[in-house]
Design an enzyme around this catalytic site. Structure first.
Site, mmCIF file in Angstrom:
data_model
loop_
_atom_site.group_PDB
_atom_site.id
_atom_site.type_symbol
_atom_site.label_atom_id
_atom_site.label_comp_id
_atom_site.label_asym_id
_atom_site.label_seq_id
_atom_site.Cartn_x
_atom_site.Cartn_y
_atom_site.Cartn_z
ATOM 1 N N SER A 131 7.953 -7.024 -2.452
ATOM 2 C CA SER A 131 7.384 -9.131 -2.064
ATOM 3 C C SER A 131 7.476 -8.789 -0.866
ATOM 4 O O SER A 131 8.572 -8.747 0.038
ATOM 5 C CB SER A 131 7.692 -9.291 -3.031
ATOM 6 N N LYS A 185 6.596 -9.417 -10.552
ATOM 7 C CA LYS A 185 5.853 -9.688 -9.350
ATOM 8 C C LYS A 185 4.760 -10.506 -9.649
ATOM 9 O O LYS A 185 4.687 -11.230 -8.481
ATOM 10 C CB LYS A 185 5.386 -8.142 -8.892
ATOM 11 N N HIS A 188 5.909 -14.253 -10.070
ATOM 12 C CA HIS A 188 6.254 -14.334 -8.735
ATOM 13 C C HIS A 188 5.603 -14.475 -7.966
ATOM 14 O O HIS A 188 5.574 -15.929 -6.809
ATOM 15 C CB HIS A 188 7.122 -12.922 -8.151
ATOM 16 N N ASN A 189 4.138 -14.232 -7.745
ATOM 17 C CA ASN A 189 3.323 -14.320 -6.727
ATOM 18 C C ASN A 189 2.572 -15.698 -7.612
ATOM 19 O O ASN A 189 2.336 -16.211 -7.040
ATOM 20 C CB ASN A 189 1.547 -13.378 -7.122
ATOM 21 N N GLU A 192 3.649 -18.583 -6.062
ATOM 22 C CA GLU A 192 3.662 -18.485 -4.918
ATOM 23 C C GLU A 192 2.504 -19.284 -4.839
ATOM 24 O O GLU A 192 2.186 -19.935 -4.206
ATOM 25 C CB GLU A 192 3.995 -16.762 -3.696
HETATM 26 P P1 NBP Z 1 -3.265 -0.224 0.537
HETATM 27 O O1 NBP Z 1 -3.726 -1.008 -0.432
HETATM 28 O O2 NBP Z 1 -4.929 -0.737 1.820
HETATM 29 O O3 NBP Z 1 -3.883 1.131 0.620
HETATM 30 C C1 NBP Z 1 -3.799 1.572 1.228
HETATM 31 C C2 NBP Z 1 -3.951 3.433 0.468
HETATM 32 O O4 NBP Z 1 -4.448 3.882 0.440
HETATM 33 C C3 NBP Z 1 -3.440 4.372 1.798
HETATM 34 O O5 NBP Z 1 -2.514 5.246 1.823
HETATM 35 C C4 NBP Z 1 -4.707 4.836 1.304
HETATM 36 O O6 NBP Z 1 -5.200 6.257 1.867
HETATM 37 C C5 NBP Z 1 -4.965 4.833 -0.520
HETATM 38 N N1 NBP Z 1 -5.887 5.134 -0.707
HETATM 39 C C6 NBP Z 1 -7.046 4.476 -1.556
HETATM 40 BR BR1 NBP Z 1 -7.122 2.364 -0.324
HETATM 41 N N2 NBP Z 1 -8.290 4.845 -1.932
HETATM 42 C C7 NBP Z 1 -7.161 5.981 -2.758
HETATM 43 C C8 NBP Z 1 -7.793 6.875 -3.679
HETATM 44 N N3 NBP Z 1 -8.956 6.168 -4.299
HETATM 45 N N4 NBP Z 1 -6.925 7.855 -3.310
HETATM 46 C C9 NBP Z 1 -5.905 7.940 -2.957
HETATM 47 N N5 NBP Z 1 -5.090 7.654 -2.424
HETATM 48 C C10 NBP Z 1 -5.882 6.018 -2.385
HETATM 49 O O7 NBP Z 1 -2.293 -0.539 0.753
HETATM 50 P P2 NBP Z 1 -1.315 -1.309 1.710
HETATM 51 O O8 NBP Z 1 -1.002 -2.939 2.408
HETATM 52 O O9 NBP Z 1 -0.027 -0.880 2.212
HETATM 53 O O10 NBP Z 1 -0.666 -1.500 0.169
HETATM 54 C C11 NBP Z 1 0.087 -0.466 -0.407
HETATM 55 C C12 NBP Z 1 0.765 -1.677 -1.795
HETATM 56 O O11 NBP Z 1 1.283 -2.805 -1.784
HETATM 57 C C13 NBP Z 1 -0.777 -1.764 -2.424
HETATM 58 O O12 NBP Z 1 -0.783 -2.194 -3.801
HETATM 59 C C14 NBP Z 1 -0.634 -3.057 -2.222
HETATM 60 O O13 NBP Z 1 -1.562 -3.848 -3.562
HETATM 61 C C15 NBP Z 1 0.453 -3.480 -2.079
HETATM 62 N N6 NBP Z 1 1.065 -4.636 -1.173
HETATM 63 C C16 NBP Z 1 0.813 -5.257 -0.314
HETATM 64 C C17 NBP Z 1 1.616 -6.226 0.584
HETATM 65 C C18 NBP Z 1 0.844 -6.257 1.992
HETATM 66 O O14 NBP Z 1 1.389 -7.412 2.118
HETATM 67 N N7 NBP Z 1 -0.273 -5.376 2.598
HETATM 68 C C19 NBP Z 1 2.426 -6.573 0.109
HETATM 69 C C20 NBP Z 1 3.507 -6.296 -0.926
HETATM 70 C C21 NBP Z 1 2.353 -4.925 -2.145
HETATM 71 P P3 NBP Z 1 -5.934 6.850 3.014
HETATM 72 O O15 NBP Z 1 -5.645 6.406 3.974
HETATM 73 O O16 NBP Z 1 -6.399 8.539 2.857
HETATM 74 O O17 NBP Z 1 -7.074 6.222 2.951
#
Ligand code: NBP
Length: 262
Positions: A131, A185, A188-189, A192
């Protein structure tokens, strides 16, 4: 700059993965980075990761070969099928005792299933709630690891080093078996989102009784000095102080943006 074998591998070079890798490198760990689209590995190494203790991998096999044993591999990819796909690709290259950590927003029931399935194969699975969004990942997230407890001694140092600190204590400890990390988590969400609902209703009531934006901002500022002191009350004050010709849309836009950081 990075030499020798990596302490941990991280798959997923979107916002969360890149920032968590940079955070780990700042804390003295060598990280091996991999992504489904390998060009993102090259771009990351040539830019943000340049000069840091970060190695790149060209394939799953390459990633695994660059890690110390027991191997620690963290996934920060889209929750759901992408997580299962990477687990499936990793398993043939791993040995008994290696550790897979899923740091995405996975359903806790999926983490229960993955933990059980991998235990049969001798692989230790951790489902970790992460988080704090982009800034948290970069400078100190709250981490909620759960799953196969045998993995905890091998990841504790990395996790507690990179986590946010509160009164000097890391915002990270082992939370329980199987899907416990992602369950925590989710709760937690939920808390929030409940907070956001309350703030939205308070805003609506204030608007209905004729309180203007500046008075609202001052009230939220006052509340933030007492028991309600929190990130959400603080940004609500900032949002209400922001001058815009279309303040309602502005409030909605910023709320959605911040929701994505949780
Ligand atoms: P995203 O949730 O946008 O995911 C992007 C990543 O997933 C890239 O590496 C992409 O590869 C890969 N991916 C996808 Br999309 N489809 C795929 C598939 N079918 N096979 C393999 N790889 C795949 O990234 P993020 O926002 O950094 O979040 C990552 C995780 O953390 C998620 O589960 C999210 O819910 C969680 N999270 C996010 C936040 C936030 O603030 N963003 C906060 C807390 C938790 P590619 O580059 O090849 O498309």
């Amino acid at each position: 700059m990075a030499q020798g074998k990596g302490d941990i591998g991280l798959i997923g070079l979107a916002v969360m993965g890149q920032n968590l890798i940079l955070n780990m490198a700042d804390h003295g760990f060598t990280v091996v980075a991999f992504n489904r689209s390998v060009e993102k590995v090259h771009a990351f190494l040539a830019n943000e990761a340049k000069g840091k203790s970060i190695l790149g991998a060209e394939s799953i096999q390459d990633l695994v070969s660059k890690l110390k044993s027991p191997r620690r591999i963290m996934l920060l990819v889209k929750a759901g099928a992408a997580v299962d796909s990477f687990i499936q690709q990793l398993v043939p290259h791993l040995e008994k005792g290696d550790i897979i950590i899923d740091g995405g927003n996975s359903e806790y029931t999926d983490s229960e299933r993955r933990c059980k399935d991998l235990q049969v194969k001798g692989i230790r699975f951790v489902g970790a709630g992460v988080s704090g969004g982009e800034d948290g990942a970069r400078y100190g997230p709250s981490l909620m690891p759960g799953g196969n407890k045998e993995a905890w001694p091998y990841i504790k140092d990395i996790f507690q080093s990179i986590a946010a600190k509160s009164d000097g204590q890391p915002c990270c400890d082992w939370v329980g078996n199987e899907g416990a990390g992602h369950f925590v988590k989710m709760v937690h969400n939920g808390i929030e989102y409940g907070d956001m609902q309350l703030i939205g209703e308070v805003y609506h009531l204030m608007l209905a009784i004729g309180i203007n934006q500046e008075q609202m901002a001052n009230t939220f500022e006052e509340w933030n000095k007492g028991e309600l002191d929190s990130f959400l009350i603080d940004i609500t004050k900032d949002i209400l102080k922001f001058k815009d010709s279309d303040a309602l849309n502005c409030y909605y836009y910023i709320s959605l943006k911040d929701l994505n950081k949780i």
